[in-house]
Design an enzyme around this catalytic site. Structure first.
Site, PDB file in Angstrom:
ATOM      1  N   GLY A  68      -2.997  -6.851  -1.260  1.00  0.00           N
ATOM      2  CA  GLY A  68      -1.387  -6.995  -1.131  1.00  0.00           C
ATOM      3  C   GLY A  68      -0.991  -8.029  -0.569  1.00  0.00           C
ATOM      4  CG  ASP A  70      -2.106 -12.500   5.207  1.00  0.00           C
ATOM      5  OD1 ASP A  70      -2.140 -11.970   6.296  1.00  0.00           O
ATOM      6  OD2 ASP A  70      -2.707 -13.552   5.086  1.00  0.00           O
ATOM      7  CG  LEU A  71       0.908  -6.294   5.881  1.00  0.00           C
ATOM      8  CD1 LEU A  71       0.707  -4.990   6.175  1.00  0.00           C
ATOM      9  CD2 LEU A  71       2.293  -6.364   5.261  1.00  0.00           C
ATOM     10  CG  HIS A  90       9.061 -11.386  -7.924  1.00  0.00           C
ATOM     11  ND1 HIS A  90      10.295 -10.577  -7.489  1.00  0.00           N
ATOM     12  CD2 HIS A  90       8.100 -10.859  -7.609  1.00  0.00           C
ATOM     13  CE1 HIS A  90       9.895  -9.672  -6.876  1.00  0.00           C
ATOM     14  NE2 HIS A  90       8.718  -9.472  -6.946  1.00  0.00           N
ATOM     15  N   GLY A 114       1.001  -5.525  -3.548  1.00  0.00           N
ATOM     16  CA  GLY A 114       1.271  -6.529  -4.546  1.00  0.00           C
ATOM     17  C   GLY A 114       0.175  -6.803  -5.429  1.00  0.00           C
ATOM     18  CG  ASP A 145       6.512  -7.381  -3.538  1.00  0.00           C
ATOM     19  OD1 ASP A 145       5.719  -6.792  -4.151  1.00  0.00           O
ATOM     20  OD2 ASP A 145       6.431  -7.840  -2.560  1.00  0.00           O
TER      21      ASP A 145
END
Length: 263
Positions: A68, A70-71, A90, A114, A145
């Site tokens: 996903g 990178d928080l 996107h 993601g 997303d």
């Protein structure tokens, strides 16, 4: 063969007709930060512009496909960083959907957020036994997303898509296969071999026809049956005047493997 760079967040190279996009941040399970997202877009642009590309394989280095976003990169400026990350991701996904070449996700380890969106955006998907999937967004108070809200209900149906989205539970490769999220599940030791075998088969196919088939299927949800029948007729007629169609017919009657040239 174009050799990939090693010390980059994402590696891109082509072997014959197969282009490879490999996320390359194994220390963080290939979590996507802004440089990775920008590299992903650049790789998608390279694949879409290269007329020699007949198939694209997306994979991840190390112990995961993609864990996903990178928080850690979003903590200080979440709005700005989210925009900077999502915009190129996107744009890259849109290029993959538009290109004639079929795109194959080759997954192992963790596929989350993601990363699952990227996999859902691909035309075909193969996963190793033991792969774990989680859409994950609801678990951090976010909506999704990377095309997941578009692709997920089309692949698994509305009810299951809602369950995966709203509950945020983890599920395994066997479940992913059962609900139609992946096409094949193979042993972890054979994932690379089976991926390359499938990619080679796709790359040997008729590129013009495969591109038209891809668009027919992807766009079918937006048309009535009557409209789809008309587009199918036009598409077949366009294929019928190609050299590839003539080669396919000749190979059928001569009982040999066709050699398609994309003409």
């Amino acid at each position: 063969m174009t050799q990939p760079e090693e010390n980059v967040p994402l590696r891109y190279w082509r072997e014959g007709g197969v282009a490879h996009i490999r996320f390359n941040r194994p220390a963080v399970l290939n979590a996507i930060d802004v440089p990775t997202a920008n590299a992903f877009l650049a790789a998608c642009e390279s694949a879409s512009e290269d007329r020699e590309v007949r198939a694209v394989v997306i994979s991840g280095e190390g112990r995961a496909f993609i864990a996903g976003g990178d928080l850690s990169a979003m903590k200080s400026k979440p709005f700005e960083m989210a925009h900077a990350l999502i915009t190129p991701m996107h744009a890259g996904i849109a290029l993959l959907a538009a290109m004639d070449a079929p795109v194959l996700a080759s997954m192992h380890g963790v596929v989350a957020g993601g990363g699952l969106g990227v996999a859902l955006a691909c035309d075909l998907a193969i996963a190793a036994e033991g792969t774990r999937f989680n859409l994950a967004y609801v678990n951090i108070g976010a909506s999704s997303d990377c095309s997941s809200s578009w692709a997920l209900p089309r692949l698994v149906g509305m009810r299951r898509a809602m369950e995966i989205s709203l509950l945020g539970d983890t599920f395994d490769a066997a479940e992913a296969l059962r609900i139609g999220l992946v096409n094949r599940v193979v042993t972890a030791s054979s994932l690379q071999e089976e991926t390359l075998k499938l990619a080679a088969r796709l790359a040997a196919g008729p590129p013009i026809a495969m591109g038209r088939l891809k668009r027919l299927v992807r766009d079918s949800f937006d048309r009535t049956l009557r409209a789809q029948l008309d587009v199918e007729a036009d598409s077949f007629a366009a294929c019928a005047v190609t050299q590839d169609f003539a080669e396919g017919i000749n190979a059928f009657f001569e009982k040999r493997v066709p050699q398609y040239q994309g003409k």
